[in-house]
Design an enzyme around this catalytic site. Structure first.
Site, PDB file in Angstrom:
ATOM      1  N   ASN A 270      46.761  94.711  50.751  1.00 24.59           N
ATOM      2  CA  ASN A 270      47.559  95.203  51.869  1.00 24.59           C
ATOM      3  C   ASN A 270      47.686  96.723  51.898  1.00 24.59           C
ATOM      4  O   ASN A 270      47.744  97.321  52.965  1.00 24.59           O
ATOM      5  CB  ASN A 270      48.934  94.543  51.840  1.00 24.59           C
ATOM      6  CG  ASN A 270      48.803  93.060  52.156  1.00 24.59           C
ATOM      7  OD1 ASN A 270      48.049  92.670  53.044  1.00 24.59           O
ATOM      8  ND2 ASN A 270      49.493  92.226  51.396  1.00 24.59           N
ATOM      9  N   GLU A 292      32.686  97.952  49.580  1.00 23.46           N
ATOM     10  CA  GLU A 292      32.292  96.575  49.253  1.00 23.46           C
ATOM     11  C   GLU A 292      32.617  95.614  50.374  1.00 23.46           C
ATOM     12  O   GLU A 292      31.834  94.778  50.756  1.00 23.46           O
ATOM     13  CB  GLU A 292      33.118  96.085  48.061  1.00 23.46           C
ATOM     14  CG  GLU A 292      32.664  96.533  46.760  1.00 23.46           C
ATOM     15  CD  GLU A 292      33.641  96.062  45.713  1.00 23.46           C
ATOM     16  OE1 GLU A 292      33.403  96.395  44.571  1.00 23.46           O
ATOM     17  OE2 GLU A 292      34.629  95.369  46.018  1.00 23.46           O
TER      18      GLU A 292
HETATM   19  O1  0RQ Z   1      51.949  89.134  41.032  1.00 19.01           O
HETATM   20  O2  0RQ Z   1      51.570  87.558  42.851  1.00 19.01           O
HETATM   21  O3  0RQ Z   1      52.642  86.826  40.705  1.00 19.01           O
HETATM   22  O4  0RQ Z   1      53.870  88.337  42.284  1.00 19.01           O
HETATM   23  O5  0RQ Z   1      50.431  91.570  40.189  1.00 19.01           O
HETATM   24  O6  0RQ Z   1      50.346  92.677  42.742  1.00 19.01           O
HETATM   25  O7  0RQ Z   1      51.622  94.257  44.138  1.00 19.01           O
HETATM   26  O8  0RQ Z   1      50.561  92.196  45.198  1.00 19.01           O
HETATM   27  O9  0RQ Z   1      49.203  94.158  44.347  1.00 19.01           O
HETATM   28  O10 0RQ Z   1      47.643  92.672  45.737  1.00 19.01           O
HETATM   29  O11 0RQ Z   1      47.485  95.208  45.643  1.00 19.01           O
HETATM   30  O12 0RQ Z   1      46.847  93.792  43.679  1.00 19.01           O
HETATM   31  C1  0RQ Z   1      45.435  95.533  40.754  1.00 19.01           C
HETATM   32  C2  0RQ Z   1      45.824  93.110  41.074  1.00 19.01           C
HETATM   33  C3  0RQ Z   1      46.753  94.783  42.707  1.00 19.01           C
HETATM   34  C4  0RQ Z   1      44.286  94.364  42.674  1.00 19.01           C
HETATM   35  C5  0RQ Z   1      45.572  94.447  41.781  1.00 19.01           C
HETATM   36  C6  0RQ Z   1      51.794  91.665  39.797  1.00 19.01           C
HETATM   37  C7  0RQ Z   1      52.551  91.443  41.075  1.00 19.01           C
HETATM   38  C8  0RQ Z   1      51.724  90.351  41.719  1.00 19.01           C
HETATM   39  C9  0RQ Z   1      49.590  91.556  42.455  1.00 19.01           C
HETATM   40  P1  0RQ Z   1      52.563  87.864  41.780  1.00 19.01           P
HETATM   41  P2  0RQ Z   1      50.496  93.288  44.206  1.00 19.01           P
HETATM   42  P3  0RQ Z   1      47.776  93.925  44.986  1.00 19.01           P
HETATM   43  C10 0RQ Z   1      37.522  95.999  45.441  1.00 19.01           C
HETATM   44  C11 0RQ Z   1      38.205  96.651  44.275  1.00 19.01           C
HETATM   45  C12 0RQ Z   1      41.096  95.044  40.630  1.00 19.01           C
HETATM   46  C13 0RQ Z   1      39.840  94.841  41.448  1.00 19.01           C
HETATM   47  C14 0RQ Z   1      39.582  95.953  42.417  1.00 19.01           C
HETATM   48  C15 0RQ Z   1      43.037  94.070  41.853  1.00 19.01           C
HETATM   49  C16 0RQ Z   1      50.313  90.769  41.362  1.00 19.01           C
HETATM   50  O13 0RQ Z   1      44.123  95.578  43.330  1.00 19.01           O
HETATM   51  O14 0RQ Z   1      42.747  92.932  41.548  1.00 19.01           O
HETATM   52  O15 0RQ Z   1      40.211  96.987  42.432  1.00 19.01           O
HETATM   53  N1  0RQ Z   1      42.300  95.152  41.459  1.00 19.01           N
HETATM   54  N2  0RQ Z   1      38.591  95.735  43.247  1.00 19.01           N
HETATM   55  O16 0RQ Z   1      53.873  91.050  40.810  1.00 19.01           O
HETATM   56  C17 0RQ Z   1      53.001  93.023  35.797  1.00 19.01           C
HETATM   57  C18 0RQ Z   1      52.785  95.184  36.607  1.00 19.01           C
HETATM   58  C19 0RQ Z   1      52.432  94.639  37.872  1.00 19.01           C
HETATM   59  C20 0RQ Z   1      52.376  93.256  37.986  1.00 19.01           C
HETATM   60  C21 0RQ Z   1      51.820  94.165  39.895  1.00 19.01           C
HETATM   61  N3  0RQ Z   1      52.840  96.498  36.410  1.00 19.01           N
HETATM   62  N4  0RQ Z   1      53.055  94.338  35.608  1.00 19.01           N
HETATM   63  N5  0RQ Z   1      52.672  92.438  36.964  1.00 19.01           N
HETATM   64  N6  0RQ Z   1      51.999  92.996  39.249  1.00 19.01           N
HETATM   65  N7  0RQ Z   1      52.092  95.189  39.053  1.00 19.01           N
HETATM   66  C22 0RQ Z   1      37.577  94.478  45.591  1.00 19.01           C
HETATM   67  C23 0RQ Z   1      36.599  93.742  44.740  1.00 19.01           C
HETATM   68  O17 0RQ Z   1      36.165  94.253  43.771  1.00 19.01           O
HETATM   69  C24 0RQ Z   1      36.185  92.385  45.073  1.00 19.01           C
END
Ligand code: 0RQ
Length: 501
Positions: A270, A292
């Site tokens: 988002n 991508e």
């Molecule tokens: O968990 O769903 O259980 O509540 O992590 O967090 O805030 O919804 O963030 O959807 O933007 O994802 C890094 C995972 C962020 C994503 C990441 C928990 C939070 C929630 C998701 P719940 P949000 P987003 C191109 C690029 C790697 C791959 C990538 C990702 C869940 O961006 O997968 O970049 N990146 N690819 O509650 C513990 C913390 C936390 C936490 C968030 N500090 N500690 N839990 N959460 N922060 C795409 C491809 O490559 C295909």
């Protein structure tokens, strides 16, 4: 309309069940699919049923599954749901499979997305027994019109001993001409430079090739991609998007970026979508993207004429985005180009084009190391995906996250990350809803001050400052990146023990 017009291949028509019968226990299976687009819709379910029946008879039946990236409940979810997977690579976001990985029941090989094809070629993963690849059509000469993602399909088709094709009538037949599949890749020491100098340059063919002798079955389907809806951007995503767009504006003013910026890459989610929305109302024109995934935000920018063109490996649209695209697919031809993920994410190309990379993170530490993949050091969330391919090689990179998680029980800025995906040497700009920290050219000590001041949530700032002060005082001859080794991961330990950092 007839989609299988190759006389030889037309004789291989089969049901999903007949096709799945070609997949044997212990096989490595390479399937198409990237961020919920272009994955096979029928064979995975038939395979899951076959595995389930074998288990009911007391027989072992698991496969290793290789894909482009994440797929959908009908693929990862279905196979995980019947304990059908022994190993999975290179990226997963399915919740059922995530649970099995974290329970230690499935081996997960979390790989940079640009690396997976070449590592398969190097033989690092062993033999590939079967490829199951969705396409939009099979042409009279046997060439394949790819569907809504290209991912690793070229490599799976070439490496597999047997090939199963799914021809999906739901995918627009107009996809012919939307793809550029590079067939010039050789293995070291015979590699040559990839001759691509602008985002939309064609360096390959519009079609995938397959050896007809390997095709054991072709299944026809008519089923939509996963197409998950997006939440409308919340206030915090909008604030991060605003900070990021202002920063780009500032970089243009400083002469460090051209007025139409440089090719954009944005991760999924988002915040990424909110940034694209922010760019929609900005003054930037004639932007391009070398990325991508094409999410709704990029489609909006294309529709508004702000973005001239986008190179990617896959779509990742919401149901609304799909409706808009399918209303007139032909109008996007020449403005959207889908490539293999080894090219869309290629370090050589990302570096040459000077990509601006924007990706999400789970946490960052005071020195700028970023964790994109693990919760509390041990449990996988999704995987590194393309974030490493892009971030390390980008002209400019951003990592974005809310400063708090789990209703404030967790700070996303910590003394030391519990897992490192992007090191302090790779990370340039951190953004939270609190602010933006430009880390370029700063020493670790200056980075710590800036990250805490600009990005940490006020509830955790004083504790972070106190940690830095005590770390600096502890060892006079260890001042480059001061840490308290007994305490560095203490915040995570607190959370695991007490549910609060
Ligand atoms: O968990 O769903 O259980 O509540 O992590 O967090 O805030 O919804 O963030 O959807 O933007 O994802 C890094 C995972 C962020 C994503 C990441 C928990 C939070 C929630 C998701 P719940 P949000 P987003 C191109 C690029 C790697 C791959 C990538 C990702 C869940 O961006 O997968 O970049 N990146 N690819 O509650 C513990 C913390 C936390 C936490 C968030 N500090 N500690 N839990 N959460 N922060 C795409 C491809 O490559 C295909």
């Amino acid at each position: 309309m007839e989609r299988i017009t190759c006389p030889v291949l037309a004789t291989r028509r089969a049901t999903a069940e007949e096709a799945a019968a070609h997949i044997r226990p212990g096989n490595a299976v390479g399937m198409s699919g990237f961020t919920g687009a272009g994955y096979p819709k029928a064979v995975p379910g038939a395979l899951a049923a076959r595995i389930d029946a074998a288990h009911a008879r007391g027989e072992d039946f698991q496969v290793s599954l290789w894909t482009g990236a994440s797929t959908a409940p009908e693929l990862d979810g279905a196979l995980a749901g019947v304990d059908g997977l022994a190993k999975r690579l290179p990226y997963n976001s399915d919740p059922t499979l995530r649970r099995l990985i974290n329970d230690g029941k499935v081996d997960y090989v979390d790989t940079h997305l640009s690396h997976s094809a070449q590592q398969a070629w190097f033989g690092f993963y062993g033999d590939l027994d079967v490829a199951v690849v969705e396409v939009a059509a099979v042409l009279p000469n046997g060439l394949l019109v790819p569907s809504s993602s290209v991912g690793n399909n070229k490599t799976w088709l070439e490496r597999a001993n047997k090939v199963i094709l799914e021809v999906n009538h739901w995918q627009p037949r107009e996809f012919e001409g939307f793809h550029d599949v590079y067939y010039g890749a050789a293995l070291p020491p015979h590699r040559i430079p990839i001759q691509l100098t602008h985002a939309m340059q064609r360096i390959g063919d519009p079609y995938l090739r397959v050896d007809p002798a390997k095709v054991v079955a072709i299944v026809e389907t008519d089923a939509p991609d996963r197409n998950a809806p997006f939440d409308p951007p919340d206030a915090s995503s909008q604030r991060m998007a605003g900070l990021l767009v202002d920063f780009l504006r500032h970089e243009v003013k400083q002469g460090r970026l051209p007025a139409s910026l440089l090719p954009l890459q944005s991760g999924v989610g988002n915040v990424a979508n909110a940034v694209m929305e922010g760019l929609l109302t900005s003054e930037f024109e004639e932007m391009t993207a070398f990325t991508e995934v094409i999410q709704d935000g990029l489609l909006d920018l294309l529709d508004a004429g702000k973005l001239s063109a986008v190179s990617a490996t896959s779509f990742g649209l919401s149901p609304d985005g799909v409706r808009r695209f399918l209303a007139n697919p032909g109008s996007y031809k020449g403005r959207i180009l889908l490539r293999s993920q080894e090219i869309s994410n290629h370090p050589e190309l990302v570096r040459r084009l000077g990509v601006i990379a924007i990706n999400g993170m789970i946490e960052a530490d005071i020195y700028g190391n970023v964790n994109s993949t693990h919760i509390m050091g041990s449990s996988i969330m999704n995987g590194i995906g393309g974030s490493g391919d892009f971030a390390r090689n980008a002209y400019l990179n951003f990592f974005v996250s809310d400063s708090l998680a789990k209703d404030g029980a967790i700070s996303s800025i910590v003394p030391m990350v519990s897992h490192v995906d992007h090191t302090e040497h790779d990370v340039q700009v951190l953004v939270t809803e609190q602010g933006l920290a430009d880390l370029r050219g700063l020493s670790p000590s200056d980075r710590a001050t800036r990250i805490i001041d600009r990005c940490a949530h006020p509830d955790y700032r004083d504790r972070l400052r106190d940690y830095v002060a005590r770390a600096r005082a502890a060892r006079p001859h260890a001042q480059h990146t001061p840490h308290l080794l007994d305490e560095a991961l203490g915040w995570h330990a607190n959370y695991v023990r007490d549910g609060r950092m």
